[in-house]
Design a protein around this motif. Structure first.
Motif, mmCIF file in Angstrom:
data_model
loop_
_atom_site.group_PDB
_atom_site.id
_atom_site.type_symbol
_atom_site.label_atom_id
_atom_site.label_comp_id
_atom_site.label_asym_id
_atom_site.label_seq_id
_atom_site.Cartn_x
_atom_site.Cartn_y
_atom_site.Cartn_z
ATOM 1 N N PHE A 126 0.809 -1.208 0.000
ATOM 2 C CA PHE A 126 0.000 0.000 0.000
ATOM 3 C C PHE A 126 0.843 1.259 0.000
ATOM 4 C CE2 PHE A 126 -3.939 -2.161 0.767
ATOM 5 C CZ PHE A 126 -4.836 -1.272 0.227
ATOM 6 N N ILE A 166 -0.327 -0.596 5.222
ATOM 7 C CA ILE A 166 -1.231 0.541 5.395
ATOM 8 C C ILE A 166 -0.654 1.507 6.421
ATOM 9 C CG2 ILE A 166 -3.491 1.190 6.299
ATOM 10 C CD1 ILE A 166 -4.643 -1.193 4.906
ATOM 11 N N LEU A 168 0.204 5.383 5.768
ATOM 12 C CA LEU A 168 -0.284 6.492 6.601
ATOM 13 C C LEU A 168 0.876 7.308 7.152
ATOM 14 C CD1 LEU A 168 -3.143 5.018 8.831
ATOM 15 C CD2 LEU A 168 -3.325 6.794 7.109
ATOM 16 N N LEU A 169 1.923 6.601 7.545
ATOM 17 C CA LEU A 169 3.082 7.274 8.129
ATOM 18 C C LEU A 169 3.722 8.214 7.102
ATOM 19 C CD1 LEU A 169 4.795 7.273 10.727
ATOM 20 C CD2 LEU A 169 6.327 5.680 9.584
ATOM 21 N N GLN A 213 2.444 9.501 4.390
ATOM 22 C CA GLN A 213 1.546 10.610 4.051
ATOM 23 C C GLN A 213 1.586 11.703 5.097
ATOM 24 O OE1 GLN A 213 -2.462 9.221 3.572
ATOM 25 N NE2 GLN A 213 -1.884 7.857 1.906
ATOM 26 N N ASN A 214 1.473 11.292 6.347
ATOM 27 C CA ASN A 214 1.279 12.298 7.377
ATOM 28 C C ASN A 214 2.577 12.909 7.854
ATOM 29 O OD1 ASN A 214 -1.719 12.400 7.891
ATOM 30 N ND2 ASN A 214 -1.298 10.211 7.843
ATOM 31 N N ALA A 217 -0.978 14.003 1.565
ATOM 32 C CA ALA A 217 -2.010 13.048 1.962
ATOM 33 C C ALA A 217 -3.290 13.211 1.144
ATOM 34 C CB ALA A 217 -2.317 13.181 3.454
ATOM 35 N N THR A 239 -6.260 12.853 -1.472
ATOM 36 C CA THR A 239 -6.888 11.684 -2.077
ATOM 37 C C THR A 239 -6.414 11.412 -3.511
ATOM 38 O OG1 THR A 239 -8.816 12.337 -0.840
ATOM 39 C CG2 THR A 239 -9.126 10.631 -2.477
ATOM 40 N N VAL A 273 -3.604 9.017 -3.587
ATOM 41 C CA VAL A 273 -3.986 7.649 -3.252
ATOM 42 C C VAL A 273 -4.696 7.018 -4.433
ATOM 43 C CG1 VAL A 273 -5.296 6.226 -1.661
ATOM 44 C CG2 VAL A 273 -4.162 8.276 -0.849
ATOM 45 N N LEU A 274 -5.545 7.820 -5.087
ATOM 46 C CA LEU A 274 -6.267 7.295 -6.244
ATOM 47 C C LEU A 274 -5.319 6.946 -7.383
ATOM 48 C CD1 LEU A 274 -9.534 9.370 -6.439
ATOM 49 C CD2 LEU A 274 -9.267 6.903 -6.218
ATOM 50 N N LEU A 304 -3.830 3.761 -6.419
ATOM 51 C CA LEU A 304 -4.849 2.716 -6.437
ATOM 52 C C LEU A 304 -5.141 2.276 -7.866
ATOM 53 C CD1 LEU A 304 -6.333 1.538 -4.104
ATOM 54 C CD2 LEU A 304 -8.187 3.139 -4.481
ATOM 55 N N ASN A 349 -16.471 13.553 -14.612
ATOM 56 C CA ASN A 349 -16.697 13.447 -13.179
ATOM 57 C C ASN A 349 -16.552 12.019 -12.667
ATOM 58 O OD1 ASN A 349 -17.244 16.145 -13.042
ATOM 59 N ND2 ASN A 349 -19.428 15.852 -13.479
ATOM 60 N N ASP A 390 -12.974 7.898 -12.140
ATOM 61 C CA ASP A 390 -12.517 6.834 -11.237
ATOM 62 C C ASP A 390 -13.513 5.684 -11.201
ATOM 63 O OD1 ASP A 390 -10.471 8.553 -10.687
ATOM 64 O OD2 ASP A 390 -11.520 9.448 -8.982
ATOM 65 N N VAL A 391 -14.767 6.034 -11.404
ATOM 66 C CA VAL A 391 -15.803 5.004 -11.381
ATOM 67 C C VAL A 391 -15.586 4.000 -12.517
ATOM 68 C CG1 VAL A 391 -18.280 4.590 -11.503
ATOM 69 C CG2 VAL A 391 -17.417 6.597 -10.300
ATOM 70 N N ILE A 421 -15.574 5.519 -4.923
ATOM 71 C CA ILE A 421 -16.658 5.683 -5.897
ATOM 72 C C ILE A 421 -17.858 6.364 -5.240
ATOM 73 C CG2 ILE A 421 -18.379 4.429 -7.245
ATOM 74 C CD1 ILE A 421 -16.249 2.510 -8.056
ATOM 75 N N GLN A 423 -21.260 14.517 -7.096
ATOM 76 C CA GLN A 423 -21.908 14.977 -8.324
ATOM 77 C C GLN A 423 -23.386 15.308 -8.118
ATOM 78 O OE1 GLN A 423 -19.673 15.439 -10.510
ATOM 79 N NE2 GLN A 423 -18.185 14.233 -9.351
ATOM 80 N N PHE A 483 -11.226 6.998 2.257
ATOM 81 C CA PHE A 483 -10.531 5.918 2.943
ATOM 82 C C PHE A 483 -9.974 6.334 4.287
ATOM 83 C CE2 PHE A 483 -7.740 8.194 0.207
ATOM 84 C CZ PHE A 483 -6.645 8.438 1.000
ATOM 85 N N ILE A 519 -0.113 10.158 12.524
ATOM 86 C CA ILE A 519 1.245 9.608 12.621
ATOM 87 C C ILE A 519 1.291 8.596 13.756
ATOM 88 C CG2 ILE A 519 3.646 10.169 13.100
ATOM 89 C CD1 ILE A 519 3.256 12.772 11.656
ATOM 90 N N ALA A 541 -0.412 5.483 12.669
ATOM 91 C CA ALA A 541 0.421 4.722 11.741
ATOM 92 C C ALA A 541 1.479 3.931 12.501
ATOM 93 C CB ALA A 541 1.082 5.670 10.748
ATOM 94 N N LEU A 555 -0.043 1.019 14.294
ATOM 95 C CA LEU A 555 -0.313 -0.128 13.410
ATOM 96 C C LEU A 555 0.954 -0.935 13.172
ATOM 97 C CD1 LEU A 555 -2.602 0.866 10.412
ATOM 98 C CD2 LEU A 555 -3.069 -0.667 12.296
#
Ligand SMILES: Nc1ncnc2c1ncn2[C@@H]1O[C@H](COP(=O)(O)OP(=O)(O)O)[C@@H](O)[C@H]1O
Ligand SMILES: [Mg+2]
Lengths: 322, 376, 271
Positions: A37, A116, A120-121, A123-124, A245, A247, A250-251, A254, A292, A295-296, B163, B170, B289, B333, B336, B339
């Motif tokens: 991840f 994960i 997170l680590l 990112q933050n 961080a 989105t 991440v997308l 992903l 729009n 991603d879907v 999604i 929208q 997420f 942090i 994280a 974890l």
């Protein structure tokens, strides 16, 4: 027509980025059988360290990093790219060493959770004020905004221009040459044989005297450098950089992972194929249906592929030995 | 060792105490929970003040989310990281029903009726509807991915949350005016106008301590009864060893889907509670997420499959950040590191697979390594 | 008890309980099992032997649906199992143990057995959550049945312990109990004596025969311990490199040159 061609060009450029990132996912999955991840965060790290470096170098050359007109000599881009790759390679090495290696024999779920945590680590920590900060930045231009080719279709009101920018070509060329190097390395060198052996069966590989730990380390370094390159190239094309961080990042990661799954996880060529498939679905979906929901489309495609061909386009079905 | 196998033909006498079923007795824990919820509702805010009562409400909702996620991640050993997606989906569904339902029924989107009044019944029915809708979404998403290897579910659920977020962004502006709503054609109501990126404002704030703790009671009773039953055992066997579970006749796909759908249901109900909470405007980014990870962390920290452990973790991880608002930057942090650290030193979580009271009982597992058979 | 050496397979096939016809599977290029056939009569006790890697466990995996056969038919009684899912095959009446023990380590001994016993349980979610009378009846029945089984095998004292805390020998025994709890018609035992000492092996041999009689199951036994196999099995199938090289009563097998060659060539693991 020109819109179609423009979408095509973007899809190819973005597809090569997805492919670069997907390679990292697929190699790690192939060898250690878990979704890394934190891989997408290495992409972010690549982008942001490129930014940090570029905004330090440019003033030394007497250029204003915030002036889009000032374009540095081409070697700056090369240096920044290389530095980002080396730095991210080192970070990838460290992460594997400290967080993943102790879990080599642990259940896969635990490694996934750790990944994960690492994500997170990164990112933050990246968002801390004294690291990259939590606000968006603009990547200074490192490549001239040349239009290599430009066509005009139609006339008057309805005239549309199709532009092939240097950026697109650089992205495609860099990504392709990196992927070709990868391909050579995996299929034509001793190290590549070792990687494939470990991926096939870690225990047997170890018995045959393959230094598994070294191979795993190397895989992480390799994947991380590719991710760094992808991060760099991404901000060359889209200079508006979101905070670490965000989105969006991440997308991006992903979707690259989805590319790896669609191509057949663990399969190097599949990752490349998947990268382009995803980019095409996304870009043309955005073009023909609606931006729009881009991603879907990708995730819908994932679910469809999982239903129809669970092992991916080029993957072979796995059978657990009982 | 393998048995002199007397294989005696006489049946053993029943020594174990048999529990007889009595539907009324079975409802006892729920009744007790509802009693406590009522007491909390009437007396807690007076005792601890509105600020802390709000935190207690948050904690209740979070426990419902964490305990339900634990049915999938802890008991069944699958790995869903899109729980917030189901929560938000349920929350929006419920909010849409109360908001426009109130306009339809009572010509105003405001609160209607008092404690246990007609407004609250509409509210709780809408929460259940939200749960059902989330469960349905869970079924659609879970069916393909649960048939595959575990970590595909992680990706698909993560994608699912995103999604939901994108789609909700929208949507159109909410209709504030009752007349506009009544005159609106279907074209304006499908897809429902629920506020787009800024969130769904104006939802009547029905959520109170009673309803939160009533739902919590039901969630915990269901989770606990599941755990001790044949169904729960089948789920746990999937976590322990899928191949062996199948060989014992467990339909592992069915167990996984059941667990997943149940978790999505409770997440949806909790989303309904969340959307109607005072001070909250449910918005698309709640499906992202980041929020899902919060619940994952609670299940990991609490112990995989331990209902009390996860409850404890939910309480701690909800209360602490509220107390340490100044350190918001460092919260994630710390999560994280927690974890990573947990996976390195105590992967089974704080309580492991046990419930809290197991630690008071006679420890059974430490004795036998001393027994003579150990050498075999 | 054992049929005379001259019994023709035609006679057996008429009332064969488990009828395996020409099944096979390959992994990549490796033909792990080819054209495997077997007719196991009701209450038969057959052995499946062969050097390591011969494909014995793979045969079990094919019979229990863990792997899908590339070709061939499997019939149990009057039901065609063919390509059923593992849990369906278990419900149809084939149970197995695993060569490398696969208990549920974090469930108690009792729960391991109960889990196996519950496959025909009909209580759904609603009964479970509401704790209805029917639910209690069923759970009580399960518990009694499981405790009965544990008592027969003298493991009732360990009922509340975690399976992972049992000794190795007890874990092997629990595997058998668990398989029996599914009420099988056919019991597949994959090297149940591996790792046991000679005295334990003797007792195991005895109990396998007793299990067959008491539970009315047909048994197919994979075992490396030749004396044990020769003593208790009525017929023996010998596999080598995925191919059945010989089948017959123990006395025939013992003296068959192909079997001796296979073992010498394949290097029989000595336990
Ligand atoms: N899932 C699998 N994938 C690849 N090869 C397998 C698989 N299962 C078994 N094999 C191979 O099939 C052969 C037979 O194995 P097995 O049936 O376990 O032998 P044994 O007779 O010792 O039980 C071995 O060469 C083994 O490596
Ligand atoms: Mg074997």
């Amino acid at each position: 027509m020109s819109d179609f061609a423009q979408t095509l060009i973007t899809a190819i450029a973005i597809g090569s980025l997805y492919a670069l990132i997907a390679l990292g996912y697929t190699m790690v999955y192939g060898i250690l059988k878990f979704i890394n991840f934190a891989h997408s965060d290495i992409v972010v790290l690549g982008a942001w360290s490129s930014y940090t470096l570029a905004s330090r170098i440019l003033p030394k050359l007497g250029l204003n990093p915030h002036n889009p007109e000032s374009v540095p000599p081409i070697w700056v881009a090369a240096v920044v790219l290389l530095a980002a790759m080396v730095f991210c390679g080192a970070v990838g090495f460290t992460i594997e060493r400290l967080a993943y290696r102790p879990l080599r024999r642990a259940p896969r779920l635990n490694v996934l959770i750790t990944a994960i945590g690492v994500s997170l680590l990164l990112q933050n920590v990246g968002q801390l004020d004294y690291v990259f900060g939590a606000s968006p930045q603009k990547m200074p231009p490192l490549l001239p905004s040349w239009e290599l080719a430009s066509f005009t279709f139609g006339e008057g009101e309805t005239a549309r221009r199709l532009v092939i920018g240097l950026v697109d070509v650089v992205i495609f060329a860099t990504a392709t040459s990196l992927m070709l190097m990868m391909q050579y390395l995996v299929f034509h060198t001793k190290l590549g044989v070792a990687m494939r052996a470990v991926s096939f069966n870690t225990d047997t590989a170890a018995l045959m005297g393959i230094p598994v730990d070294r191979v795993v380390s190397f895989t992480f370094v390799l994947g991380s450098t590719l991710a760094a390159a992808a991060g760099f190239l991404y901000v060359m094309k889209y200079p508006g950089m979101n905070q670490p961080a965000h989105t969006i990042w991440v997308l991006l990661g992903l979707k690259a992972f989805v590319a790896a799954v669609i191509g057949g996880i663990g399969n190097v060529r599949g990752a490349v194929l998947g990268g382009f498939v995803i980019a095409f679905v996304e870009q043309f979906g955005a073009f023909y249906i609606s931006t729009n929901y881009r991603d879907v489309y990708v995730f819908t495609l994932l679910i469809v592929i999982l239903l129809v061909k669970p092992s991916g386009l080029l993957g072979s079905p796995l059978r657990e030995k009982v | 060792m393998v048995g002199t196998v007397s294989l005696s033909t006489k049946n053993r006498e029943q020594k174990s105490e048999l529990r007889t079923g009595n539907a009324l007795l079975g409802l006892l824990p729920i009744a007790a929970g509802l009693g406590i919820a009522t007491l909390m509702h009437f007396f807690l805010p007076g005792l601890i003040g509105q600020f802390y009562a709000r935190i207690v409400t948050d904690i209740g909702i979070t426990i419902v989310l964490a305990v339900s996620l634990n049915i999938v991640n802890g008991m069944t050993g699958q790995f869903s990281i899109g729980h917030a997606g189901f929560m938000t989906l349920g929350g929006y569904t419920a909010a849409t029903i109360t908001y426009y339902g109130s306009m339809f029924l009572w010509d105003s989107a405001g609160k209607h009726g008092g404690f246990l009044g007609s407004g609250e019944w509409l509210f709780i029915a809408s929460c259940v509807a939200g749960g059902l809708f989330a469960a349905f979404a869970g079924y659609i998403v879970g069916l393909p991915s649960l048939r595959l290897r575990g970590d595909y579910l992680a990706i698909v659920t993560l994608g699912f949350g995103e999604i939901v977020r994108v789609i909700l962004q929208q949507t159109g502006k909410t209709i504030d005016d009752v007349e506009d709503f009544k005159n609106a054609g279907w074209a304006q109501l499908i897809p429902p106008p629920v506020g787009g990126a800024v969130g769904f404002d104006g939802v009547p704030k029905y959520t109170n301590l009673f309803w939160v703790y009533a739902v919590l009671t039901i969630t915990i009773v269901v989770a606990y009864r599941l755990k001790g039953s044949s169904l729960g055992r089948a789920m746990i066997s999937v976590r322990e060893d899928e191949i062996a579970a199948q060989a014992m006749g467990v339909n592992i796909s069915r167990q996984k889907v059941l667990a997943f759908v149940m978790a999505a249901f409770f997440a949806g109900v909790a989303g309904g509670l969340f959307a109607h909470e005072r001070g909250v405007i449910i918005s698309p980014k709640d499906a992202g997420f980041q929020r899902s990870f919060d619940y994952v962390i609670m299940t990991v920290l609490g112990g995989r499959g331990s209902i009390t452990g996860v409850t404890l973790a939910a309480v701690l991880l909800t209360a602490l950040p509220e107390m340490l608002r100044d350190f918001e930057q460092y919260r994630l942090i710390v999560y994280a590191l927690l974890l990573i650290f947990m996976m390195l030193v105590r992967p089974q979580g704080l309580l492991g697979i046990h419930e809290i009271w197991n630690f008071w009982q006679r420890p059974k597992s430490s004795v036998k390594s001393a027994s003579p058979e150990a050498q075999v | 008890m054992s049929p005379p050496a001259t019994t023709s397979s035609a006679v057996q096939s008429a009332d064969a309980l488990l009828d395996v016809d020409q099944i096979g599977i390959s992994f990549g290029g490796l033909k792990a099992v080819q054209n495997f056939s077997l007719k196991l009569p009701r209450s038969g006790l057959f052995g499946l032997i062969g050097p390591n890697g011969a494909g014995k466990t793979t045969v079990f995996n094919l019979l229990t649906g863990v792997y899908r056969p590339d070709c061939g038919q499997i019939r149990l009684g009057s039901t065609q199992l063919g390509r059923g899912k593992p849990h369906e095959i278990t419900a149809a009446g084939i149970a197995r143990t695993f060569q490398n023990i696969r208990l549920f380590p974090n469930l108690t001994v009792l729960d391991n057995v109960r889990l196996a016993g519950q496959l025909r349980n009909s209580r759904g979610l609603l009964d479970t959550v509401l704790r209805t009378r029917g639910y209690h009846q069923e759970e009580n029945g399960l518990r009694e049945k499981a405790l009965n089984l544990l008592e027969i095998f003298e493991l009732q004292d360990r009922a509340e312990e975690l399976a992972s805390n049992l000794s190795y020998g007890h874990q092997r025994k629990l595997e058998i109990i668990r398989a029996l709890a599914t009420d099988p018609k056919v019991l597949l035992l994959d090297e149940p004596a591996a790792g046991l000492n000679p005295q334990e092996k003797r007792m195991l041999a005895h109990s396998i025969q007793q299990i067959r009689d008491r539970f009315q199951v047909a048994v197919l036994l994979i075992e490396h311990d030749m004396p044990l196999v020769m003593e208790i099995c009525e017929r023996i199938v010998v596999l080598d490199h995925g191919v059945t090289i010989c089948e017959g009563v123990p006395s025939e097998i013992q003296n068959d040159p192909r079997v001796i060659a296979a073992y010498l060539g394949g290097g029989l693991e000595e336990n």
